[in-house]
Scaffold this active site. Structure first.
Site, PDB file in Angstrom:
ATOM      1  N   LYS A 179     -38.092  54.924 -78.410  1.00  0.00           N
ATOM      2  CA  LYS A 179     -38.027  53.546 -77.934  1.00  0.00           C
ATOM      3  C   LYS A 179     -37.436  53.527 -76.531  1.00  0.00           C
ATOM      4  O   LYS A 179     -36.310  53.959 -76.320  1.00  0.00           O
ATOM      5  CB  LYS A 179     -37.140  52.687 -78.840  1.00  0.00           C
ATOM      6  CG  LYS A 179     -37.168  51.196 -78.472  1.00  0.00           C
ATOM      7  CD  LYS A 179     -36.119  50.400 -79.215  1.00  0.00           C
ATOM      8  CE  LYS A 179     -34.791  50.400 -78.483  1.00  0.00           C
ATOM      9  NZ  LYS A 179     -34.828  49.672 -77.184  1.00  0.00           N
ATOM     10  N   GLU A 209     -25.829  61.256 -75.607  1.00  0.00           N
ATOM     11  CA  GLU A 209     -25.463  61.446 -74.194  1.00  0.00           C
ATOM     12  C   GLU A 209     -25.096  60.063 -73.676  1.00  0.00           C
ATOM     13  O   GLU A 209     -25.947  59.211 -73.491  1.00  0.00           O
ATOM     14  CB  GLU A 209     -26.632  62.052 -73.412  1.00  0.00           C
ATOM     15  CG  GLU A 209     -26.190  62.698 -72.103  1.00  0.00           C
ATOM     16  CD  GLU A 209     -26.085  61.726 -70.942  1.00  0.00           C
ATOM     17  OE1 GLU A 209     -24.966  61.182 -70.733  1.00  0.00           O
ATOM     18  OE2 GLU A 209     -27.080  61.516 -70.244  1.00  0.00           O
ATOM     19  N   CYS A 252     -24.951  58.601 -65.077  1.00  0.00           N
ATOM     20  CA  CYS A 252     -23.710  58.955 -65.779  1.00  0.00           C
ATOM     21  C   CYS A 252     -22.928  60.042 -65.058  1.00  0.00           C
ATOM     22  O   CYS A 252     -21.739  60.225 -65.315  1.00  0.00           O
ATOM     23  CB  CYS A 252     -24.027  59.411 -67.197  1.00  0.00           C
ATOM     24  SG  CYS A 252     -24.765  58.140 -68.223  1.00  0.00           S
ATOM     25  N   GLU A 272     -16.598  52.745 -66.453  1.00  0.00           N
ATOM     26  CA  GLU A 272     -17.837  53.048 -65.743  1.00  0.00           C
ATOM     27  C   GLU A 272     -18.421  51.784 -65.119  1.00  0.00           C
ATOM     28  O   GLU A 272     -18.745  50.830 -65.821  1.00  0.00           O
ATOM     29  CB  GLU A 272     -18.836  53.680 -66.710  1.00  0.00           C
ATOM     30  CG  GLU A 272     -20.082  54.223 -66.048  1.00  0.00           C
ATOM     31  CD  GLU A 272     -20.958  55.000 -67.017  1.00  0.00           C
ATOM     32  OE1 GLU A 272     -21.581  55.974 -66.581  1.00  0.00           O
ATOM     33  OE2 GLU A 272     -21.022  54.636 -68.203  1.00  0.00           O
TER      34      GLU A 272
END
Length: 484
Positions: free
Chosen positions: A178, A256, A290, A386
C-alpha cells in the site's frame, strides 16, 4: 473549465480495479496544491481480495528455483529503465520533486537495487550440513516467510516500494503493498510494470498486488490473517501501531521509522567542504528523509564561522518548480506536513535564532525556505523531535564527550555522521555513536550492498544488502537419520 481528474486504481490479481464500495480520495500535487487524480479508498473487501490473490500465488512462486525469480526481477529492472520517463513523471506529480533530480538520483539506484536483489535470490546462505549428533545429519533450509503486507511512505514512494518488493519477491514471497494515500501514482505504475513482466514470463500476476487507501486500509492489511509479515516505513507512531496490531497473531514485523541524525563537526574539519555537503544532505528532498543531516553539533571554536557559512549556503539553495533544473528540492509533501514544519518554527524558544529562512515561499504549493536555526539547547523540542522539513539546527559542543552525549541523547537511532581529519577520533566516534549508520566526512550516500536500518525508536530490521534480504526469509532445521 474544471480539468477531469485522472483515475488511479488498485492492482489485484493482475487486474486494475476500483474499490469494491466505490470510495475514492483526491490526490493532490504538492507543487500546486491542486488535485490531479483520484485513488481508491480501499476497505476490507479490497484487502481480502488482494490477500487472497497473494496467498493463491504463493506456492508456485515459492517453489520456483531462484534463477527463475531472478529472471523476473532482472526484466523488471530493464523495464524500469525503458519506462523511466513515465516513472519520473508520476513521481514528480506525486511529490512535486524536481524532474531532473528524480531522473539522476532515484531511477539509477532503484534499477541497481532491483538487480542487486535479483542476484541475492541465488545467494541464499546457511550453515553447512554436518553431523552434530552421532548417526544424524543436520541441514538448514532458508525459506520465504509467505505473503508480505507492506506499507510505503510518501517521502520516497517509488524507491521505498523497491526497497520492499525487491527483497520480498527475490526471497520467494508474494506481496500486497500500500502506498501512502498522498502518493499512490508511481506505485500503481510499478504494478503495471511488474504485472506485465509476470504475465510475459508465465507467472501468476497475483504475486504482486497494490491497494490504495489510508491508515485504516493499512491497519486492515496488518491485522489480516493471511500475511506472515508486515513491513512499514513511516513514523514512530505508525510503527508502534503496526507492531501492536501484528502482535495479536505474532506476525513478523519489519520497521524503518523516524530519524534525528546527528552531524558532529570537529574543529579540524574543512568548513567549506563540510558546509557544502551538509547543506545538500540536509535540504535534499526538502529534508523529508529519515537520514537527513538536519541536527548539526559543531565544536565551539568554529561555531560562529560554521553557522555563518551554513546560513550563506541556505540562502543560495533554491527550491521551486519541478522543471527548474537549478532547484535542489521541491515542496513539502502535503498541507499537514507544511503545518508541522511551520509549527516547529513558531514554537522556537526565545534563545533560538533563525539564521536563514524560516518561512513558507511561493504563492501556491507547499514550499518552505531552506532554514538554519542556531542557539539551541539539547532539550529543545526542535532538537529532540523529527521536523521532516528543510530545517537544519545547530548546537555548540565543547569536547568529544559532550558531543557523544548530545548526539545519542534523542529517541531515534537511524543515521549519523562525524566530520574530522583525526582518524583515531573518527574510529572512537563510530564506536560510540548509537546509530545504525555512521558516515565519516560525508552524509547520506547509500549503496545496495550495505544495510540501512536503525535502533531504538527508529525501528528494527534492515533494508538493502544481504541483511535486508535475510529479513524476508525464515530458517528451518532438517535432521535425518543415517541408519536408513
Amino acid at each position: 473549465m474544471t480539468t477531469a481528474l485522472r483515475r488511479l486504481r488498485n492492482y489485484i490479481d493482475g487486474e486494475f480495479r476500483d474499490a469494491a464500495d466505490g470510495r475514492t480520495t483526491e490526490v493532490v500535487n504538492p507543487a500546486t496544491g491542486e488535485p490531479y487524480a483520484t485513488a481508491p479508498l480501499s476497505g476490507a473487501a479490497d484487502v481480502d481480495a488482494a490477500m487472497a490473490a497473494a496467498e493463491a500465488a504463493f506456492p508456485a512462486w515459492r517453489d520456483l528455483i531462484p534463477a527463475e525469480r531472478q529472471k523476473v526481477l532482472l526484466k523488471v529492472a530493464d523495464r524500469f529503465e525503458e519506462r523511466a520517463e513515465e516513472l519520473i513523471a508520476a513521481e514528480s506529480e506525486n511529490c512535486g520533486k524536481p524532474i531532473a533530480l528524480v531522473r539522476s538520483e532515484e531511477i539509477p539506484p532503484m534499477v541497481d537495487q532491483i538487480r542487486f536483489f535479483a542476484g541475492a535470490a541465488r545467494m541464499l546462505e546457511g550453515r553447512s550440513a554436518g553431523e552434530y549428533m552421532e548417526g544424524f545429519t543436520s541441514i538448514i533450509r532458508r525459506e520465504p516467510v509467505g505473503v508480505c503486507a507492506q506499507v510505503a511512505p510518501w517521502n520516497y514512494p517509488m524507491m521505498m516500494a523497491v526497497w520492499k518488493f525487491a527483497p520480498a519477491l527475490a526471497a520467494g514471497n508474494t506481496v500486497v503493498i500500500k502506498p501512502s494515500d498522498t502518493t499512490p501514482a508511481s506505485t500503481v505504475l510499478i504494478a503495471d510494470i511488474i504485472g506485465s513482466v509476470l504475465d510475459e514470463l508465465g507467472h501468476s500476476r497475483g504475486v504482486f498486488n497494490v491497494i490504495c487507501g489510508d491508515r485504516e486500509t493499512g491497519r486492515l492489511m496488518v491485522e489480516h490473517k493471511v500475511p506472515a509479515m508486515a513491513s512499514i516505513t513511516g513514523s514512530v507512531r505508525a510503527g508502534m501501531q503496526v507492531a501492536e496490531s501484528a502482535s495479536k497473531d505474532l506476525k513478523r514485523v519489519h520497521l524503518e521509522l523516524g530519524g534525528k541524525a546527528p552531524v558532529v563537526v570537529f574543529e579540524d574539519t574543512d568548513i567549506a567542504k563540510a558546509v557544502g555537503d551538509i547543506s545538500v544532505a540536509g535540504y535534499f528532498n526538502a529534508g523529508q528523509d529519515c537520514t537527513a543531516a538536519t541536527r548539526v553539533l559543531v565544536h565551539e571554536s568554529i561555531h560562529d564561522e560554521f553557522v555563518a557559512a551554513l546560513a550563506k549556503a541556505a540562502s543560495e539553495t533554491k527550491t521551486g518548480a519541478v522543471d527548474d533544473e537549478d532547484v535542489l528540492y521541491g515542496p513539502l509533501n502535503n498541507a499537514n506536513q507544511l503545518k508541522q514544519v511551520k509549527g516547529f518554527i513558531e514554537r522556537l524558544p526565545a534563545h533560538a535564532k533563525i539564521e536563514a529562512g524560516g518561512e513558507q515561499v511561493g504563492e501556491k504549493g507547499y514550499f518552505f525556505a531552506p532554514t538554519v536555526v542556531s542557539g539551541l539547547k539539547q532539550d529543545d523540542e526542535i532538537v529532540q523531535h523529527e521536523v521532516f522539513g528543510p530545517v537544519i539546527t545547530v548546537q555548540s559542543f565543547s569536547d568529544e564527550k559532550q558531543a557523544v552525549q548530545w548526539a545519542n541523547g534523542v529517541e531515534y537511532a537511524l543515521a549519523s555522521s562525524v566530520w574530522t581529519k583525526d582518524h583515531a577520533r573518527a574510529m572512537r566516534m563510530s564506536r560510540s555513536l548509537d546509530f545504525g549508520c555512521v558516515w565519516i566526512n560525508t552524509h547520506i550516500p547509500l549503496v545496495a550492498e550495505m544495510p540501512h536500518g536503525g535502533f531504538k525508536k527508529s525501528g528494527y530490521g534492515k533494508d538493502l544488502s544481504s541483511y535486508g534480504f535475510d529479513d524476508y526469509t525464515r530458517i528451518k532445521h532438517v535432521m535425518t537419520s543415517l541408519d536408513g
